[in-house]
Design a protein around this motif. Structure first.
Motif, PDB file in Angstrom:
ATOM      1  N   ARG A   1       0.822  -1.211   0.000  1.00 13.01           N
ATOM      2  CA  ARG A   1       0.000   0.000   0.000  1.00 13.01           C
ATOM      3  C   ARG A   1       0.857   1.262   0.000  1.00 13.01           C
ATOM      4  N   ARG A   2       2.114   1.120   0.351  1.00 11.98           N
ATOM      5  CA  ARG A   2       2.987   2.283   0.414  1.00 11.98           C
ATOM      6  C   ARG A   2       3.778   2.490  -0.877  1.00 11.98           C
ATOM      7  N   MET A   3       3.538   1.645  -1.866  1.00 12.25           N
ATOM      8  CA  MET A   3       4.247   1.772  -3.142  1.00 12.25           C
ATOM      9  C   MET A   3       3.269   1.745  -4.304  1.00 12.25           C
ATOM     10  N   GLY A   4       3.693   2.349  -5.399  1.00 12.40           N
ATOM     11  CA  GLY A   4       2.956   2.269  -6.656  1.00 12.40           C
ATOM     12  C   GLY A   4       3.804   1.500  -7.639  1.00 12.40           C
ATOM     13  N   VAL A   5       3.214   0.510  -8.294  1.00 11.33           N
ATOM     14  CA  VAL A   5       3.972  -0.370  -9.175  1.00 11.33           C
ATOM     15  C   VAL A   5       3.399  -0.312 -10.588  1.00 11.33           C
ATOM     16  N   VAL A   6       4.277  -0.118 -11.561  1.00  8.70           N
ATOM     17  CA  VAL A   6       3.893  -0.136 -12.972  1.00  8.70           C
ATOM     18  C   VAL A   6       4.504  -1.381 -13.590  1.00  8.70           C
ATOM     19  N   PHE A   7       3.655  -2.338 -13.958  1.00 12.38           N
ATOM     20  CA  PHE A   7       4.108  -3.605 -14.519  1.00 12.38           C
ATOM     21  C   PHE A   7       4.220  -3.521 -16.032  1.00 12.38           C
TER      22      PHE A   7
ATOM     23  N   PHE B   1     -11.507   5.016 -15.974  1.00 14.51           N
ATOM     24  CA  PHE B   1     -11.723   5.756 -14.724  1.00 14.51           C
ATOM     25  C   PHE B   1     -11.685   4.806 -13.531  1.00 14.51           C
ATOM     26  N   ASP B   2     -12.403   3.707 -13.604  1.00  9.92           N
ATOM     27  CA  ASP B   2     -12.491   2.803 -12.461  1.00  9.92           C
ATOM     28  C   ASP B   2     -11.193   2.037 -12.226  1.00  9.92           C
ATOM     29  N   ASN B   3     -10.404   1.791 -13.274  1.00 11.84           N
ATOM     30  CA  ASN B   3      -9.092   1.183 -13.067  1.00 11.84           C
ATOM     31  C   ASN B   3      -8.198   2.099 -12.248  1.00 11.84           C
ATOM     32  N   VAL B   4      -8.191   3.383 -12.585  1.00 10.50           N
ATOM     33  CA  VAL B   4      -7.353   4.331 -11.854  1.00 10.50           C
ATOM     34  C   VAL B   4      -7.884   4.525 -10.430  1.00 10.50           C
ATOM     35  N   ALA B   5      -9.195   4.518 -10.294  1.00 10.75           N
ATOM     36  CA  ALA B   5      -9.801   4.743  -8.985  1.00 10.75           C
ATOM     37  C   ALA B   5      -9.690   3.542  -8.052  1.00 10.75           C
ATOM     38  N   LEU B   6      -9.379   2.368  -8.585  1.00 12.61           N
ATOM     39  CA  LEU B   6      -9.425   1.143  -7.788  1.00 12.61           C
ATOM     40  C   LEU B   6      -8.612   1.210  -6.496  1.00 12.61           C
ATOM     41  N   PRO B   7      -7.332   1.637  -6.523  1.00 10.37           N
ATOM     42  CA  PRO B   7      -6.590   1.673  -5.254  1.00 10.37           C
ATOM     43  C   PRO B   7      -7.177   2.642  -4.236  1.00 10.37           C
ATOM     44  N   LEU B   8      -7.845   3.693  -4.707  1.00 12.09           N
ATOM     45  CA  LEU B   8      -8.490   4.632  -3.791  1.00 12.09           C
ATOM     46  C   LEU B   8      -9.748   4.015  -3.185  1.00 12.09           C
ATOM     47  N   ARG B   9     -10.475   3.255  -3.989  1.00 16.75           N
ATOM     48  CA  ARG B   9     -11.643   2.539  -3.461  1.00 16.75           C
ATOM     49  C   ARG B   9     -11.211   1.514  -2.414  1.00 16.75           C
ATOM     50  N   LEU B  10     -10.153   0.779  -2.715  1.00 20.61           N
ATOM     51  CA  LEU B  10      -9.681  -0.253  -1.796  1.00 20.61           C
ATOM     52  C   LEU B  10      -9.217   0.355  -0.474  1.00 20.61           C
TER      53      LEU B  10
ATOM     54  N   ARG C   1      -2.820   4.738 -12.633  1.00 20.45           N
ATOM     55  CA  ARG C   1      -3.299   3.955 -11.484  1.00 20.45           C
ATOM     56  C   ARG C   1      -2.226   3.829 -10.414  1.00 20.45           C
ATOM     57  N   ALA C   2      -0.978   3.660 -10.830  1.00 21.42           N
ATOM     58  CA  ALA C   2       0.111   3.451  -9.874  1.00 21.42           C
ATOM     59  C   ALA C   2       0.423   4.698  -9.056  1.00 21.42           C
ATOM     60  N   VAL C   3       0.228   5.871  -9.647  1.00 19.05           N
ATOM     61  CA  VAL C   3       0.678   7.090  -8.971  1.00 19.05           C
ATOM     62  C   VAL C   3      -0.448   7.898  -8.336  1.00 19.05           C
ATOM     63  N   VAL C   4      -1.707   7.531  -8.583  1.00 21.62           N
ATOM     64  CA  VAL C   4      -2.821   8.359  -8.136  1.00 21.62           C
ATOM     65  C   VAL C   4      -2.907   8.453  -6.615  1.00 21.62           C
ATOM     66  N   THR C   5      -2.385   7.480  -5.887  1.00 16.49           N
ATOM     67  CA  THR C   5      -2.455   7.511  -4.423  1.00 16.49           C
ATOM     68  C   THR C   5      -1.336   8.326  -3.791  1.00 16.49           C
ATOM     69  N   GLY C   6      -0.402   8.839  -4.598  1.00 12.49           N
ATOM     70  CA  GLY C   6       0.729   9.559  -4.031  1.00 12.49           C
ATOM     71  C   GLY C   6       1.596   8.658  -3.170  1.00 12.49           C
ATOM     72  N   PRO C   7       2.082   7.515  -3.719  1.00 13.13           N
ATOM     73  CA  PRO C   7       2.832   6.548  -2.908  1.00 13.13           C
ATOM     74  C   PRO C   7       4.196   7.068  -2.478  1.00 13.13           C
ATOM     75  N   GLU C   8       4.759   6.454  -1.440  1.00  8.85           N
ATOM     76  CA  GLU C   8       6.104   6.811  -0.985  1.00  8.85           C
ATOM     77  C   GLU C   8       7.174   6.327  -1.953  1.00  8.85           C
ATOM     78  N   LEU C   9       6.904   5.202  -2.607  1.00  7.58           N
ATOM     79  CA  LEU C   9       7.872   4.557  -3.495  1.00  7.58           C
ATOM     80  C   LEU C   9       7.162   4.159  -4.776  1.00  7.58           C
ATOM     81  N   ILE C  10       7.754   4.518  -5.928  1.00  4.30           N
ATOM     82  CA  ILE C  10       7.235   4.082  -7.219  1.00  4.30           C
ATOM     83  C   ILE C  10       8.273   3.175  -7.868  1.00  4.30           C
ATOM     84  N   ILE C  11       7.827   2.000  -8.293  1.00  2.00           N
ATOM     85  CA  ILE C  11       8.675   1.054  -8.999  1.00  2.00           C
ATOM     86  C   ILE C  11       8.037   0.797 -10.355  1.00  2.00           C
ATOM     87  N   ALA C  12       8.755   1.075 -11.423  1.00  2.00           N
ATOM     88  CA  ALA C  12       8.194   0.962 -12.766  1.00  2.00           C
ATOM     89  C   ALA C  12       9.095   0.126 -13.658  1.00  2.00           C
ATOM     90  N   ASP C  13       8.492  -0.835 -14.339  1.00  2.00           N
ATOM     91  CA  ASP C  13       9.225  -1.726 -15.236  1.00  2.00           C
ATOM     92  C   ASP C  13       8.927  -1.330 -16.675  1.00  2.00           C
TER      93      ASP C  13
END
Length: 236
Positions: free
Chosen positions: A95-101, A113-122, A166-178
């Protein structure tokens, strides 16, 4: 671009979000995929991870996102030992990271819209608190006119941009992108790089794996290189 600047800034910690000590990983039929990897990513740092195909980049990202566990050494995330953490504790780290696969991992039955909103809903945030932010994030990655469309009708580049949003919308502490710019043209690649740089300026730690070494050099960020399972240069 809309990013919750306050949330990102407040979440940044003086503790290094990533610290690897003597990390190794391998399979019974393929030992030494990673060997004696030592790495520290200070809070608020920005690094690219480069290296030839088969060097172990994706494996290293799997260790950092807790998809795999090290066969030796320690993986520490946000100041805690994550390599030996029980399975029940893994969602708290994630929950503290955003991951781009690379393969996007979008939900085909949900709209953009709902894909991006999913982590905020969760995270149980109320819709009125984030609906506008989701729309503005989609606009920033060039998908304002596709917010009601579902992934199966999007192009590869559009799916990539949606996965990043989707990975960055929550303002995570750590972003990991592949390979986050692998499916987009050069102009959009530069635009997405600016998005990551903006998040980094707000205090987010960023690690991007890429084959595009020219992009890494132009960014001015630190560059780490994996060769033969060993890490060279940068934030050790």
């Amino acid at each position: 671009m809309s990013v919750n600047a306050r949330r990102a800034t407040e979440s940044a910690s003086a503790t290094a979000p990533v610290r690897l000590s003597g990390v190794g990983f391998g399979y019974a039929d393929r030992p030494g995929v990673l060997r004696d990897v030592n790495l520290t990513l200070p809070a608020g740092s920005f690094h690219f991870l480069t290296g030839p195909s088969g060097a172990g980049k994706s494996t290293l990202l799997k260790l950092l996102t807790l998809v795999e566990r090290p066969t030796e050494g320690m993986v520490e995330l946000f100041g805690e030992d994550a390599g030996d953490a029980p399975r029940a504790a893994l969602p708290d780290f994630r929950r503290r990271m955003g991951v781009v696969f690379q393969e996007f991992r979008l939900l085909d039955h949900l709209s953009a819209f709902d894909n991006v909103a999913l982590p905020l809903r969760l995270a149980r945030h109320k819709r009125e608190a984030w609906a506008e932010e989701v729309e503005e994030m989609l606009e920033w990655v060039g998908l304002a006119d596709r917010l009601n469309d579902k992934p199966p009708i999007l192009s590869g580049g559009e799916k990539q941009r949606l996965a990043i949003a989707r990975a960055v919308v929550t303002g995570p502490e750590l972003i990991i992108a592949d390979e986050p710019t692998g499916s987009v043209d050069a102009a959009m690649g530069e635009r997405l790089l600016k998005l990551f740089q903006t998040l980094n300026k707000l205090g987010t730690t960023v690690l991007i794996a890429t084959h595009d070494e020219a992009l890494a050099q132009r960014s001015g960020a630190g560059v780490l290189r994996l060769e033969g399972g060993r890490l060279k240069g940068g934030a050790a």
